[in-house]
Design a protein around this motif. Structure first.
Motif, PDB file in Angstrom:
ATOM      1  N   PRO A   1      -6.532  12.822  -1.038  1.00 42.60           N
ATOM      2  CA  PRO A   1      -6.870  11.492  -1.562  1.00 42.60           C
ATOM      3  C   PRO A   1      -5.734  10.480  -1.518  1.00 42.60           C
ATOM      4  CG  PRO A   1      -6.837  13.146  -3.317  1.00 42.60           C
ATOM      5  CD  PRO A   1      -6.761  13.883  -2.042  1.00 42.60           C
ATOM      6  N   VAL A   2      -4.474  10.946  -1.588  1.00 40.29           N
ATOM      7  CA  VAL A   2      -3.349  10.011  -1.518  1.00 40.29           C
ATOM      8  C   VAL A   2      -3.298   9.362  -0.140  1.00 40.29           C
ATOM      9  CG1 VAL A   2      -0.832   9.810  -1.544  1.00 40.29           C
ATOM     10  CG2 VAL A   2      -1.980  11.165  -3.294  1.00 40.29           C
TER      11      VAL A   2
ATOM     12  N   THR B   1       1.077   4.139  -2.880  1.00 42.70           N
ATOM     13  CA  THR B   1       0.936   5.540  -2.466  1.00 42.70           C
ATOM     14  C   THR B   1       2.103   6.375  -2.966  1.00 42.70           C
ATOM     15  OG1 THR B   1      -0.246   4.863  -0.464  1.00 42.70           O
ATOM     16  CG2 THR B   1       0.704   7.068  -0.469  1.00 42.70           C
TER      17      THR B   1
ATOM     18  N   PHE C   1      -6.254   7.048   0.234  1.00 38.03           N
ATOM     19  CA  PHE C   1      -5.980   5.785  -0.450  1.00 38.03           C
ATOM     20  C   PHE C   1      -5.119   4.870   0.423  1.00 38.03           C
ATOM     21  CE2 PHE C   1      -2.780   3.375  -2.826  1.00 38.03           C
ATOM     22  CZ  PHE C   1      -3.590   2.487  -3.513  1.00 38.03           C
TER      23      PHE C   1
ATOM     24  N   CYS D   1      -0.607   7.635   8.563  1.00 35.52           N
ATOM     25  CA  CYS D   1      -1.471   8.477   7.717  1.00 35.52           C
ATOM     26  C   CYS D   1      -1.596   9.886   8.293  1.00 35.52           C
ATOM     27  CB  CYS D   1      -2.845   7.832   7.570  1.00 35.52           C
ATOM     28  SG  CYS D   1      -2.844   6.338   6.562  1.00 35.52           S
TER      29      CYS D   1
ATOM     30  N   CYS E   1       0.838  -1.218   0.000  1.00 34.92           N
ATOM     31  CA  CYS E   1       0.000   0.000   0.000  1.00 34.92           C
ATOM     32  C   CYS E   1       0.865   1.257   0.000  1.00 34.92           C
ATOM     33  CB  CYS E   1      -0.923  -0.006   1.218  1.00 34.92           C
ATOM     34  SG  CYS E   1      -2.082  -1.383   1.212  1.00 34.92           S
TER      35      CYS E   1
ATOM     36  N   SER F   1      -6.675   1.379   1.727  1.00 34.69           N
ATOM     37  CA  SER F   1      -6.062   0.168   1.174  1.00 34.69           C
ATOM     38  C   SER F   1      -5.335  -0.622   2.263  1.00 34.69           C
ATOM     39  CB  SER F   1      -5.092   0.527   0.039  1.00 34.69           C
ATOM     40  OG  SER F   1      -4.043   1.366   0.515  1.00 34.69           O
TER      41      SER F   1
END
Length: 536
Positions: free
Chosen positions: A322-323, A186, A326, A360, A182, A330
């Motif tokens: 959005p990155v 990314t 994601f 994140c 993931c 994911s």
């Protein structure tokens, strides 16, 4: 001029205090960790990795030893080199807290979290206890994830460095492999986005192409090595599934099938709550890896709802990036899917969900908003984002309380009785005698502390680490005694028997003299009964 100079002096003074405080956090963490490992008795999963590395003469031996472990071998490789200098398992524990301290150092010194969040994380459940005092491969993953976050959020990215970190991360454990894939996606998506915004085209310079090519080769090599190591286990599991299904007719109704899938899915979703809010079952002496909600239907239902809320909250605060969204979806989705369909796991496995959440947040705080969300979502997104630091602080505060509780319990009470059992054998001068035991999965920690192999009765041979490929069990004590009789028949030394249960049998051929018993560990199964066995 004087005002400016005064302001600079105040800023430098504040910076100096901050740096001093951060160093104090790291030092305090290391001291507590060192005290912790001095009082932590390792259980079988900790010593398993050490024994696999200790009893490997070459790298080929190491691969053969961990062939059916279900883990890639990066942690074992580190231990392999340490074991060349000493067979004392404390070396593994000390090395492990050095990794833990490095993880805390990166988080405290280099992350965008405020000083309160940094302090709380350093002494939180996973950082202080689960991924620190218990020497497993999980904290190696934590270190590499934090290192990736730092390299990813720098102004100039070193692609070779980033892909190298990812290649190492893939070889920590299966959860880190999921996160690695993931993070890789990314990194590629975000690199394309940045390059397109800067140059308004996808064309890369020769230097960028070279760095990307070398980085991808390193990454594919790392993932390939990981897959090569996991392949024997995957083949074994597939063969077992086929064998179990041969000749079985499925007469299960659709409703029963739905329920059989729904139950593990509920547990998988609750893993979010378990990892973010790891509250041990305080009323139970064997508290480890048992969440307080486990035996209550109401609390279990509440945990499921809170998991959904935490998932919703996280999605909303990452909506304008959005990155990061994601990466969160994911990574969390991959771990939850694996937990649902393959292996439910326990808290040490679920903790990767929380580490991913922190990663994140880290990336989110250091990247600019890349997407202007629709007006209808803006209000709820920004209102929830306002409380982001408060939510993280509350979560970390709860984790600190859980971490300090687990730490203090491990400090006062034995985690496993393996260490004291081995000390008893050494003090009685029996360490050089013929030592046999049953079962290997539970007796193996004693082998680590004695720094020698034990004769495992089930396998009728000397061994140390337990065999995940071919488990053997003795179902009755009479059968066990028969095998003991055969093992010691031609033996001229004293025979020391180690079991994790008491013998309740009389045998005219053998005389069993109970020397001692060691019960009452946090890991309930790791209790030991030691006998002297003689032929009548």
């Amino acid at each position: 001029m004087a005002t400016t100079q005064k302001r600079l002096t105040q800023q430098n003074s504040f910076l100096s205090k901050y740096l001093t405080y951060s160093n104090c956090i790291i030092l305090a963490f290391f001291i507590l960790s060192f005290i912790g490992i001095l009082n932590h008795e390792m259980w079988r999963d900790e010593t398993q990795a050490w024994l696999i590395a200790r009893d490997a003469s070459t790298l080929t031996d190491l691969y053969e030893n961990l062939k059916y472990e279900g883990h890639p071998g990066l942690w074992h490789l580190c231990l392999f080199f340490i074991a060349k200098f000493t067979h004392n398992p404390f070396a593994m524990q000390f090395f492990h807290i050095l990794i833990s301290t490095a993880s805390v150092w990166i988080f405290v010194k280099l992350s965008p979290f405020n000083i309160v969040e940094k302090t709380l994380f350093a002494f939180s459940y996973f950082s202080l206890f689960e991924y620190n005092l218990i020497s497993r491969n999980y904290n190696l993953g934590l270190l590499l994830i934090f290192l990736f976050c730092y390299l990813f959020t720098r102004k100039s990215r070193n692609l070779i460095g980033l892909f190298s970190v990812l290649a190492l991360l893939a070889n920590v454990n299966i959860y880190c492999l999921i996160i690695c894939l993931c993070l890789t996606a990314t990194l590629i998506i975000d690199s394309i986005r940045i390059h397109k915004n800067k140059l308004h085209q996808y064309k890369l310079s020769r230097k960028q192409i070279s760095s990307l090519s070398i980085g991808l080769i390193i990454l594919f090599l790392g993932i390939g090595i990981c897959v090569f190591q996991l392949l024997p286990v995957a083949i074994q599991d597939t063969a077992k599934d086929i064998q179990q299904n041969i000749g079985q007719e499925t007469v299960t109704s659709k409703f029963d099938l739905f329920l059989s899938l729904l139950k593990p899915l509920g547990y998988s979703v609750r893993a979010i709550w378990y990892s973010y809010i790891p509250i041990p079952k305080f009323t139970d002496y064997n508290f480890w890896s048992i969440n307080i909600v486990k035996d209550s239907f109401i609390l279990t239902l509440l945990a499921s709802l809170m998991s959904l809320f935490l998932l919703f909250y996280s999605i909303v605060i990452f909506l304008d990036k959005p990155v990061v969204l994601f990466l969160y979806l994911s990574g969390s989705g991959g771990i939850i899917l694996f937990t649902w369909l393959k292996y439910q796991g326990t808290l040490r496995h679920h903790g990767n969900l929380f580490i991913l959440f922190l990663a994140c947040i880290w990336i989110s705080r250091l990247t600019s908003k890349s997407y202007d969300i629709p007006q209808k979502f803006k209000k709820i997104t920004y209102s929830l984002k306002k409380y982001q630091k408060t939510v993280i602080t509350v979560i970390l505060l709860i984790q600190v309380l859980s971490g300090l509780y687990a730490y203090s319990m491990d400090l006062v009470f034995p985690f496993s009785k393996s260490k004291v059992a081995s000390q008893f054998i050494q003090e009685k001068g029996l360490a050089g005698e013929f030592i046999l035991g049953s079962r290997d999965t539970l007796i193996s920690p004693v082998s680590a502390y004695l720094e020698r192999k034990i004769y495992y009765i089930e396998y009728e041979q000397f061994g140390s680490f337990f065999n995940n490929h071919q488990r053997k069990y003795i179902n009755s004590q009479s059968k066990l005694v028969e095998k003991i009789d055969a093992a010691i028949k031609n033996n001229s030394t004293k025979n020391v028997l180690i079991l994790n249960f008491p013998l309740n049998i009389e045998n005219s051929q053998l005389k069993f003299t109970k020397l001692n018993e060691f019960k009452g560990s946090i890991v309930a199964e790791e209790q030991f009964h030691i006998y002297l066995v003689e032929i009548n």
